[in-house]
Design an enzyme around this catalytic site. Structure first.
Site, PDB file in Angstrom:
ATOM      1  N   GLU A   1     -16.336   3.388  40.725  1.00 51.65           N
ATOM      2  CA  GLU A   1     -17.758   3.329  40.400  1.00 51.65           C
ATOM      3  C   GLU A   1     -18.206   4.653  39.800  1.00 51.65           C
ATOM      4  OE1 GLU A   1     -19.861   0.169  43.481  1.00 51.65           O
ATOM      5  OE2 GLU A   1     -20.459   2.265  43.504  1.00 51.65           O
ATOM      6  N   CYS A   2     -18.756   4.602  38.605  1.00 53.51           N
ATOM      7  CA  CYS A   2     -19.370   5.750  37.938  1.00 53.51           C
ATOM      8  C   CYS A   2     -18.389   6.920  37.847  1.00 53.51           C
ATOM      9  CB  CYS A   2     -20.676   6.139  38.639  1.00 53.51           C
ATOM     10  SG  CYS A   2     -21.777   7.141  37.610  1.00 53.51           S
ATOM     11  N   GLY A   3     -18.468   7.886  38.761  1.00 48.40           N
ATOM     12  CA  GLY A   3     -17.501   8.974  38.744  1.00 48.40           C
ATOM     13  C   GLY A   3     -16.078   8.471  38.842  1.00 48.40           C
TER      14      GLY A   3
END
Length: 440
Positions: A321-323
């Site tokens: 997720e994201c990072g």
């Protein structure tokens, strides 16, 4: 299930500071305080967690829906003497300016929780009463229990404000004097996490001394809510590795709990420092965080990058997720234009930009994944300063952008799912169960 919602007229009024002071002062009395943060924030909760010595839970009516929000609150609040719920933005600010949808006011009403207004009283006296009365009267079904005055000049200033508030029938439940010792510095994604913020202990205790704790405890009385039933585990337990260090630490505690309830034993590891993944794990979770701040160190840890790449190639579930998406990609380019090699699991490159992408998303899964079948509608949240340098080749999701145009995003192929979308895995227990089943 005594509880208080800490709300304000606007962001920057001092909700986080006051909520943390309350948690600290009540804990010093020997009470078990359960903190909550309204909205999808990952950083403000770290301050409440440190003050209360209890993990802060996120409540968000968009991500979770009303019934699930109420259930998760009841589950966490059941063992506490008092729950402190820090609001988001202004009391009535939500998804749009024409309703209370997804606002602090909506959540206070949903949970039957009394509201305490935190008002920045700097440069005001009588006007404080006008602001407080306006917030109270805007929605009469809310129970506004009183006001905590923030950033006052001292006891004399607080007394002037209190006299004004008496005229509109609102009690003062304490005040916090203006002092630099309580300032919480910020960075590009909001407040710095508590681990990076040093409060002077003596100044904090002195500030908390002006809070009227007996009156606050009396105001917090509210009826209990029914307890949700915990699901049973179908099948053997599995070991699920999740990244947890300075670069990756954005997780909702209820989401991790949901994975445990589904049968996962969570094993933390550090992509920054560990040479490889924990032994015997059947799945890999890479949450959000600050990979851009630690890009050089993440890139230099070649053995870990190789281990992640080999794990993904083995066919076992990988969720980023994201990072986590940025780390799983080919390269990460910082704002200076320097490129750092990442894991090479996802065929995307990311670049840091000054612009911020944020907002709630209602996404449709374009392909089956370790979380959901194709066609599933999921609610999530974006908050990032990086972009993909080219269009997704095997996108995970589609949603409608703010300009009304369709957006395709993320990566879903076989056992790998990576996206900028922050999902709350406790929103729908089927998400956690599907991921754990894939690990089995």
């Amino acid at each position: 299930m005594n509880r208080l919602v800490i709300a304000a007229p606007h962001s920057g009024s001092g909700k986080t500071t006051v909520a943390a002071l309350l948690c600290l002062a009540l804990r010093a009395r020997g009470l078990r305080v359960q903190p909550f943060k309204l909205g999808p924030d990952y950083l403000d909760p770290t301050h409440l967690t440190r003050a209360a010595a209890q993990a802060t839970r996120n409540l968000d009516s968009f991500l979770l829906g009303p019934a699930r929000t109420r259930d998760l609150f009841a589950r966490a609040a059941a063992g506490a003497d008092l729950s402190i719920l820090e609001g988001v933005m202004g009391l009535y600010d939500g998804r749009d300016p024409t309703s209370d949808e997804h606002s602090t006011a909506e959540l206070a009403a949903l949970l039957g929780a009394p509201v305490v207004l935190v008002i920045d009283a700097g440069g005001m006296a009588r006007t404080v009463a006008a602001v407080a009365a306006g917030l109270r009267d805007f929605r009469p079904d809310l129970r506004v229990a009183g006001v905590i005055l923030n950033r006052v000049g001292g006891p004399g200033h607080a007394a002037l404000c209190e006299a004004a508030l008496e005229g509109v029938g609102l009690p003062v439940l304490g005040f916090v004097a203006r002092t630099e010792a309580l300032a919480l510095p910020s960075r590009h994604l909001g407040l710095l996490s508590a681990e990076l913020t040093a409060w002077d202990e003596a100044a904090v205790l002195a500030a908390a001394g002006h809070l009227r704790l007996d009156a606050l405890l009396a105001a917090a009385q509210a009826p209990a809510l029914p307890q949700p039933a915990a699901p049973g585990v179908n099948g053997p337990r599995v070991r699920l590795a999740y990244a947890h260090d300075e670069a990756f630490h954005f997780y909702y505690p209820d989401a991790l709990d949901e994975l445990r309830l589904a049968g996962a034993d969570l094993v933390p590891f550090s992509p920054l420092r560990d040479a490889g993944l924990p032994p015997g794990v059947s799945g890999l979770l890479l949450g959000g965080g600050y990979p851009e701040v630690h890009a050089a160190a993440l890139s230099a840890n070649r053995s870990m990058r190789g281990a992640v790449r080999a794990f993904a190639a083995s066919g076992r579930p990988v969720l980023g997720e994201c990072g986590g998406l940025m780390y799983l990609g080919e390269t990460l380019e910082d704002e200076a234009g320097t490129q750092f090699e990442m894991c090479g699991v996802v065929p995307y490159h990311t670049r840091m930009t000054p612009g911020l992408t944020l907002g709630y998303r209602e996404a449709t899964a374009l392909a089956p994944s370790v979380l959901a079948p194709a066609g599933t509608v999921l609610r999530g949240h974006e908050f990032h300063h990086s972009v993909l340098t080219h269009a997704p080749t095997q996108p995970a999701y589609r949603w409608t952008g703010g300009d009304g145009q369709p957006v395709t995003e993320g990566y879903a192929a076989g056992n790998v799912l990576a996206s900028y979308l922050h999902l709350h895995l406790a929103a729908e227990p089927a998400l956690a169960r599907r991921l754990v089943a894939a690990c089995r």
